[in-house]
Enzyme design. Structure first.
Site, PDB file in Angstrom:
ATOM      1  N   LYS A  21     -14.475  -4.443   2.950  1.00 42.93           N
ATOM      2  CA  LYS A  21     -13.333  -5.111   3.577  1.00 42.93           C
ATOM      3  C   LYS A  21     -12.602  -4.163   4.520  1.00 42.93           C
ATOM      4  O   LYS A  21     -12.368  -3.006   4.189  1.00 42.93           O
ATOM      5  CB  LYS A  21     -12.388  -5.662   2.498  1.00 42.93           C
TER       6      LYS A  21
ATOM      7  N   ASP B  31     -11.488  -1.549  -4.793  1.00 42.31           N
ATOM      8  CA  ASP B  31     -11.381  -0.249  -4.111  1.00 42.31           C
ATOM      9  C   ASP B  31     -11.324   0.971  -5.031  1.00 42.31           C
ATOM     10  O   ASP B  31     -10.594   1.938  -4.751  1.00 42.31           O
ATOM     11  CB  ASP B  31     -10.152  -0.239  -3.190  1.00 42.31           C
TER      12      ASP B  31
ATOM     13  N   CYS C 219      -3.650  -3.043  -2.176  1.00 43.21           N
ATOM     14  CA  CYS C 219      -4.830  -3.903  -2.124  1.00 43.21           C
ATOM     15  C   CYS C 219      -4.927  -4.875  -3.290  1.00 43.21           C
ATOM     16  O   CYS C 219      -5.430  -5.990  -3.130  1.00 43.21           O
ATOM     17  CB  CYS C 219      -6.085  -3.048  -1.997  1.00 43.21           C
TER      18      CYS C 219
HETATM   19  N1  TIU Z   1      -6.960   0.059  -1.661  1.00 44.54           N
HETATM   20  C1  TIU Z   1      -5.699   0.252  -1.246  1.00 44.54           C
HETATM   21  O1  TIU Z   1      -4.749  -0.033  -1.957  1.00 44.54           O
HETATM   22  N2  TIU Z   1      -5.527   0.856  -0.001  1.00 44.54           N
HETATM   23  C2  TIU Z   1      -4.449   1.649   0.339  1.00 44.54           C
HETATM   24  O2  TIU Z   1      -4.361   2.155   1.451  1.00 44.54           O
HETATM   25  N3  TIU Z   1      -3.519   1.861  -0.630  1.00 44.54           N
HETATM   26  C3  TIU Z   1      -2.435   2.682  -0.588  1.00 44.54           C
HETATM   27  O3  TIU Z   1      -1.632   2.631  -1.520  1.00 44.54           O
HETATM   28  N4  TIU Z   1      -2.292   3.519   0.419  1.00 44.54           N
END
Ligand code: TIU
Length: 219
Positions: free
Chosen positions: A128, A24, A161
């Site tokens: 995802k 991500d 994530c």
């Molecule tokens: N990629 C991921 O970690 N998504 C989130 O929403 N992370 C947060 O820390 N908000």
């Protein structure tokens, strides 16, 4: 086999059966005006992971590791976004218009991976809908088809994530290593605590090291 210094003890891996997974590293999380900022976070805290990720990605490509990228996001009609997720943060953010397009929506500029870490041809991108990269995706199938048994996991955020994916991977039998400077959190104390949890109890989830240790081992 390669072996590197890691915590809680040395981590051994065969580059032929190891994948680098970059979680991500999307504009919506690391640049202003995306999902991370909409949730009230300081996105500059995540940017410190970009350069270590870039150096490790380059070394992994050079060593011939299988590289996989993930992106968190949803279909434009939000049909794969659970209703509860729409109001996390106390407000609706996902799908709303921002300066990088609709927040966390597939195909929008903010949903894309940052230019510094952009995928190369042949590197799968896993879209995802959840926090973990195995939930409702074909990641496990793709890794199994390549005979992958070890995963080096980078990306953001450490305790959301990255940690969810590490736990999903560990339960599926993968040997997980997290280079600590290649991930980051909006909450530095959560970053530290998540890494402690991963390596506790004799690597209950996996190992923790850093970009230079992995790069040196790949030389
Ligand atoms: N990629 C991921 O970690 N998504 C989130 O929403 N992370 C947060 O820390 N908000």
């Amino acid at each position: 086999m390669k072996t590197l210094d890691a915590q809680p003890f040395a981590y051994s891996f065969d580059p032929a059966t190891t994948a680098l997974i970059v979680i991500d590293m999307q504009r919506d999380f690391v640049e202003p005006h995306g999902f991370g900022e909409a949730l009230g976070n300081d996105v500059s805290l995540l940017r410190r992971a970009i350069d270590p990720c870039r150096r490790l990605l380059e070394a992994a490509r050079h060593a011939g590791l299988f590289v996989v990228h993930t992106r968190e996001g949803h279909r434009p009609d939000l049909s794969n976004c659970p209703a509860a997720k729409l109001t996390r943060g106390g407000k609706t953010f996902i799908g709303q218009q921002g300066t990088m397009g609709r927040i966390l929506i597939q195909g929008e500029p903010g949903h894309d991976i940052i230019p510094e870490l952009y995928p190369q041809a042949g590197e799968p991108i896993i879209d995802k809908p959840g926090k973990g990269a195995f939930f409702a995706t074909d990641l496990h199938l793709i890794l199994q088809a390549r005979g992958i048994t070890s995963l080096i996991i980078c990306g953001v955020t450490t305790e959301v994530c990255v940690q969810t994916t590490a736990r999903e991977a560990n339960d599926r039998g993968y040997e997980v290593l997290i280079p600590e400077d290649c991930c980051a959190s909006y909450f530095p104390e959560f970053h530290r605590a998540a890494l402690e949890m991963i390596k506790a109890q004799g690597a209950i989830v996996g190992w923790v090291s850093d970009a230079d240790a992995v790069i040196d081992a790949l030389r």
